[in-house]
Scaffold this motif. Structure first.
Motif, PDB file in Angstrom:
ATOM      1  N   LEU A  31      48.504 -68.195  76.312  1.00  0.00           N
ATOM      2  CA  LEU A  31      48.122 -68.106  74.910  1.00  0.00           C
ATOM      3  C   LEU A  31      47.133 -66.969  74.670  1.00  0.00           C
ATOM      4  O   LEU A  31      47.209 -66.281  73.648  1.00  0.00           O
ATOM      5  N   ILE A  32      46.227 -66.756  75.615  1.00  0.00           N
ATOM      6  CA  ILE A  32      45.277 -65.646  75.497  1.00  0.00           C
ATOM      7  C   ILE A  32      46.031 -64.317  75.514  1.00  0.00           C
ATOM      8  O   ILE A  32      45.752 -63.414  74.722  1.00  0.00           O
ATOM      9  N   TRP A  33      47.027 -64.216  76.407  1.00  0.00           N
ATOM     10  CA  TRP A  33      47.810 -62.976  76.480  1.00  0.00           C
ATOM     11  C   TRP A  33      48.620 -62.786  75.200  1.00  0.00           C
ATOM     12  O   TRP A  33      48.701 -61.667  74.664  1.00  0.00           O
ATOM     13  N   VAL A  34      49.232 -63.855  74.682  1.00  0.00           N
ATOM     14  CA  VAL A  34      50.022 -63.756  73.450  1.00  0.00           C
ATOM     15  C   VAL A  34      49.140 -63.311  72.291  1.00  0.00           C
ATOM     16  O   VAL A  34      49.522 -62.469  71.480  1.00  0.00           O
ATOM     17  N   ARG A  35      47.941 -63.882  72.200  1.00  0.00           N
ATOM     18  CA  ARG A  35      47.023 -63.491  71.130  1.00  0.00           C
ATOM     19  C   ARG A  35      46.629 -62.025  71.268  1.00  0.00           C
ATOM     20  O   ARG A  35      46.579 -61.290  70.271  1.00  0.00           O
ATOM     21  N   TRP A  36      46.349 -61.605  72.489  1.00  0.00           N
ATOM     22  CA  TRP A  36      45.999 -60.198  72.748  1.00  0.00           C
ATOM     23  C   TRP A  36      47.132 -59.278  72.310  1.00  0.00           C
ATOM     24  O   TRP A  36      46.919 -58.270  71.628  1.00  0.00           O
ATOM     25  N   PHE A  37      48.370 -59.642  72.650  1.00  0.00           N
ATOM     26  CA  PHE A  37      49.532 -58.824  72.299  1.00  0.00           C
ATOM     27  C   PHE A  37      49.756 -58.813  70.791  1.00  0.00           C
ATOM     28  O   PHE A  37      49.993 -57.760  70.186  1.00  0.00           O
ATOM     29  N   ALA A  38      49.656 -59.999  70.154  1.00  0.00           N
ATOM     30  CA  ALA A  38      49.903 -60.101  68.714  1.00  0.00           C
ATOM     31  C   ALA A  38      48.884 -59.294  67.915  1.00  0.00           C
ATOM     32  O   ALA A  38      49.241 -58.627  66.936  1.00  0.00           O
ATOM     33  N   LEU A  39      47.629 -59.334  68.338  1.00  0.00           N
ATOM     34  CA  LEU A  39      46.599 -58.580  67.625  1.00  0.00           C
ATOM     35  C   LEU A  39      46.864 -57.087  67.694  1.00  0.00           C
ATOM     36  O   LEU A  39      46.653 -56.354  66.720  1.00  0.00           O
ATOM     37  N   ARG A  40      47.336 -56.619  68.818  1.00  0.00           N
ATOM     38  CA  ARG A  40      47.617 -55.187  68.954  1.00  0.00           C
ATOM     39  C   ARG A  40      48.861 -54.769  68.190  1.00  0.00           C
ATOM     40  O   ARG A  40      48.928 -53.673  67.649  1.00  0.00           O
ATOM     41  N   VAL A  41      49.841 -55.671  68.123  1.00  0.00           N
ATOM     42  CA  VAL A  41      51.023 -55.386  67.292  1.00  0.00           C
ATOM     43  C   VAL A  41      50.617 -55.306  65.821  1.00  0.00           C
ATOM     44  O   VAL A  41      51.036 -54.397  65.091  1.00  0.00           O
ATOM     45  N   LEU A  42      49.800 -56.244  65.376  1.00  0.00           N
ATOM     46  CA  LEU A  42      49.331 -56.222  63.989  1.00  0.00           C
ATOM     47  C   LEU A  42      48.524 -54.959  63.699  1.00  0.00           C
ATOM     48  O   LEU A  42      48.645 -54.360  62.621  1.00  0.00           O
ATOM     49  N   LEU A  43      47.709 -54.549  64.668  1.00  0.00           N
ATOM     50  CA  LEU A  43      46.924 -53.324  64.482  1.00  0.00           C
ATOM     51  C   LEU A  43      47.840 -52.115  64.366  1.00  0.00           C
ATOM     52  O   LEU A  43      47.634 -51.250  63.503  1.00  0.00           O
ATOM     53  N   LEU A  44      48.866 -52.050  65.218  1.00  0.00           N
ATOM     54  CA  LEU A  44      49.814 -50.941  65.150  1.00  0.00           C
ATOM     55  C   LEU A  44      50.539 -50.928  63.811  1.00  0.00           C
ATOM     56  O   LEU A  44      50.716 -49.872  63.192  1.00  0.00           O
ATOM     57  N   MET A  45      50.947 -52.098  63.328  1.00  0.00           N
ATOM     58  CA  MET A  45      51.619 -52.179  62.038  1.00  0.00           C
ATOM     59  C   MET A  45      50.699 -51.692  60.921  1.00  0.00           C
ATOM     60  O   MET A  45      51.129 -50.945  60.035  1.00  0.00           O
ATOM     61  N   ALA A  46      49.444 -52.098  60.962  1.00  0.00           N
ATOM     62  CA  ALA A  46      48.488 -51.671  59.935  1.00  0.00           C
ATOM     63  C   ALA A  46      48.271 -50.167  59.976  1.00  0.00           C
ATOM     64  O   ALA A  46      48.172 -49.512  58.928  1.00  0.00           O
ATOM     65  N   VAL A  47      48.226 -49.595  61.184  1.00  0.00           N
ATOM     66  CA  VAL A  47      48.053 -48.146  61.322  1.00  0.00           C
ATOM     67  C   VAL A  47      49.257 -47.412  60.719  1.00  0.00           C
ATOM     68  O   VAL A  47      49.099 -46.412  60.004  1.00  0.00           O
ATOM     69  N   LEU A  48      50.464 -47.906  60.991  1.00  0.00           N
ATOM     70  CA  LEU A  48      51.666 -47.275  60.438  1.00  0.00           C
ATOM     71  C   LEU A  48      51.677 -47.344  58.915  1.00  0.00           C
ATOM     72  O   LEU A  48      52.020 -46.367  58.240  1.00  0.00           O
ATOM     73  N   VAL A  49      51.308 -48.496  58.380  1.00  0.00           N
ATOM     74  CA  VAL A  49      51.268 -48.643  56.919  1.00  0.00           C
ATOM     75  C   VAL A  49      50.239 -47.682  56.323  1.00  0.00           C
ATOM     76  O   VAL A  49      50.500 -47.003  55.317  1.00  0.00           O
ATOM     77  N   GLY A  50      49.063 -47.599  56.939  1.00  0.00           N
ATOM     78  CA  GLY A  50      48.039 -46.676  56.461  1.00  0.00           C
ATOM     79  C   GLY A  50      48.482 -45.224  56.556  1.00  0.00           C
ATOM     80  O   GLY A  50      48.209 -44.416  55.659  1.00  0.00           O
ATOM     81  N   PHE A  51      49.206 -44.905  57.637  1.00  0.00           N
ATOM     82  CA  PHE A  51      49.688 -43.534  57.830  1.00  0.00           C
ATOM     83  C   PHE A  51      50.669 -43.139  56.726  1.00  0.00           C
ATOM     84  O   PHE A  51      50.558 -42.065  56.123  1.00  0.00           O
ATOM     85  N   TYR A  52      51.617 -44.041  56.430  1.00  0.00           N
ATOM     86  CA  TYR A  52      52.621 -43.727  55.416  1.00  0.00           C
ATOM     87  C   TYR A  52      52.097 -43.884  53.992  1.00  0.00           C
ATOM     88  O   TYR A  52      52.815 -43.563  53.040  1.00  0.00           O
ATOM     89  N   ALA A  53      50.882 -44.350  53.858  1.00  0.00           N
ATOM     90  CA  ALA A  53      50.256 -44.288  52.534  1.00  0.00           C
ATOM     91  C   ALA A  53      49.970 -42.849  52.149  1.00  0.00           C
ATOM     92  O   ALA A  53      49.902 -42.505  50.961  1.00  0.00           O
ATOM     93  N   LEU A  54      49.822 -41.983  53.157  1.00  0.00           N
ATOM     94  CA  LEU A  54      49.464 -40.580  52.930  1.00  0.00           C
ATOM     95  C   LEU A  54      50.585 -39.612  53.278  1.00  0.00           C
ATOM     96  O   LEU A  54      50.652 -38.510  52.737  1.00  0.00           O
ATOM     97  N   VAL A  55      51.450 -40.005  54.199  1.00  0.00           N
ATOM     98  CA  VAL A  55      52.510 -39.122  54.700  1.00  0.00           C
ATOM     99  C   VAL A  55      53.865 -39.693  54.295  1.00  0.00           C
ATOM    100  O   VAL A  55      54.109 -40.897  54.446  1.00  0.00           O
ATOM    101  N   ASN A  56      54.748 -38.840  53.795  1.00  0.00           N
ATOM    102  CA  ASN A  56      56.070 -39.305  53.372  1.00  0.00           C
ATOM    103  C   ASN A  56      56.951 -39.589  54.591  1.00  0.00           C
ATOM    104  O   ASN A  56      57.065 -38.749  55.481  1.00  0.00           O
ATOM    105  N   PRO A  57      57.571 -40.751  54.660  1.00  0.00           N
ATOM    106  CA  PRO A  57      58.460 -41.064  55.786  1.00  0.00           C
ATOM    107  C   PRO A  57      59.590 -40.038  55.868  1.00  0.00           C
ATOM    108  O   PRO A  57      60.315 -39.828  54.893  1.00  0.00           O
ATOM    109  N   PRO A  58      59.773 -39.398  57.011  1.00  0.00           N
ATOM    110  CA  PRO A  58      60.804 -38.358  57.104  1.00  0.00           C
ATOM    111  C   PRO A  58      62.220 -38.902  57.109  1.00  0.00           C
ATOM    112  O   PRO A  58      63.152 -38.266  56.608  1.00  0.00           O
TER     113      PRO A  58
END
Length: 241
Positions: A31-58
């Motif tokens: 469960l600790i590993w799953v939580r660690w993995f899920a948090l990093r996936v969520l962080l990556l998703m948030a980074v992508l969303v923030g990136f495409y707020a400024l950059v047009n998806p090619p």
């Protein structure tokens, strides 16, 4: 008398609490590993969303997939300010009349669908944008789960105008025709800024089924969309556009 060390005592059996803790320790590690993995996936998703707020998806997975079976019409990104207001209203009237009022999920529409027992969806423009930008087409629980996570992120990071701009530039309007710029040029020979109310309604009418509907013919749906676009302009539901 010789001194004899005390005999070693056999280990005491673990108490019930200790034995229970030992049994659950491997699961706790998982469960600790799953939580660690899920948090990093969520962080990556948030980074992508923030990136495409400024950059047009090619491009998108859908465009890449379609390119295997259809030639893709030349695409050029169109800023939301260069899209005729009537086109913006027509798409919102066709796909998500409460777009300016909700936070990504139209709960009113969802309750209507549930109450009626209908199999039709209640997907908003924000949800469709999440799918078009980050995910793939088709119906599956993993894709729907990711879409449900992406949707509030998009609403948090992007303005309503940005959401609609991205949607209009990535939506499929026909085989190999993606984006309002390519569609307006291909079907009517004009720029998105020059679209008339009739042309805008006809383009918006193909969005649920772009491979089987043509914007070059009037339909009951396109006439209904034209009326809907005028309605949301009057009642304020187009205020964010």
């Amino acid at each position: 008398m010789l001194f004899r060390p005390p005999a070693s005592q056999p280990p005491k059996p673990e108490t019930g609490a200790r034995a229970g803790a030992a049994r659950w320790r491997p699961l706790r590690r998982v469960l600790i590993w799953v939580r660690w993995f899920a948090l990093r996936v969520l962080l990556l998703m948030a980074v992508l969303v923030g990136f495409y707020a400024l950059v047009n998806p090619p491009t998108t997975w859908t465009i890449l997939s379609e390119s295997r079976s259809h030639a893709i019409s030349p695409r050029e990104w169109v800023d939301i300010g260069d899209v005729a207001p009537v086109m913006r209203r027509s798409v919102v009237a066709a796909e998500d009349a409460n777009f300016c009022l909700h936070w990504g999920f139209d709960m009113t529409e969802i309750r209507k669908v549930v109450a009626s027992g209908s199999s039709r969806g209640a997907s908003t423009i924000t949800q469709q944008t999440a799918k078009n930008v980050f995910l793939w087409q088709g119906r599956s629980w993993p894709r729907k789960l990711l879409e449900t996570i992406y949707t509030p992120m998009i609403e948090a990071f992007w303005s309503k105008q940005r959401i609609l701009e991205v949607y209009l530039n990535l939506a499929e309007f026909g085989p190999g025709i993606f984006g309002v710029g390519a569609a307006s040029r291909e079907y009517f020979g004009v720029s998105p800024a020059q679209l008339t109310p009739v042309q805008a309604a006809r383009l918006a009418a193909v969005l649920p089924a772009p491979k089987s509907r043509s914007p070059q013919r009037a339909s009951a749906r396109s006439r209904s969309i034209a009326d809907g676009a005028a309605t949301i302009a009057r009642d304020g539901r187009a205020s964010c556009l």
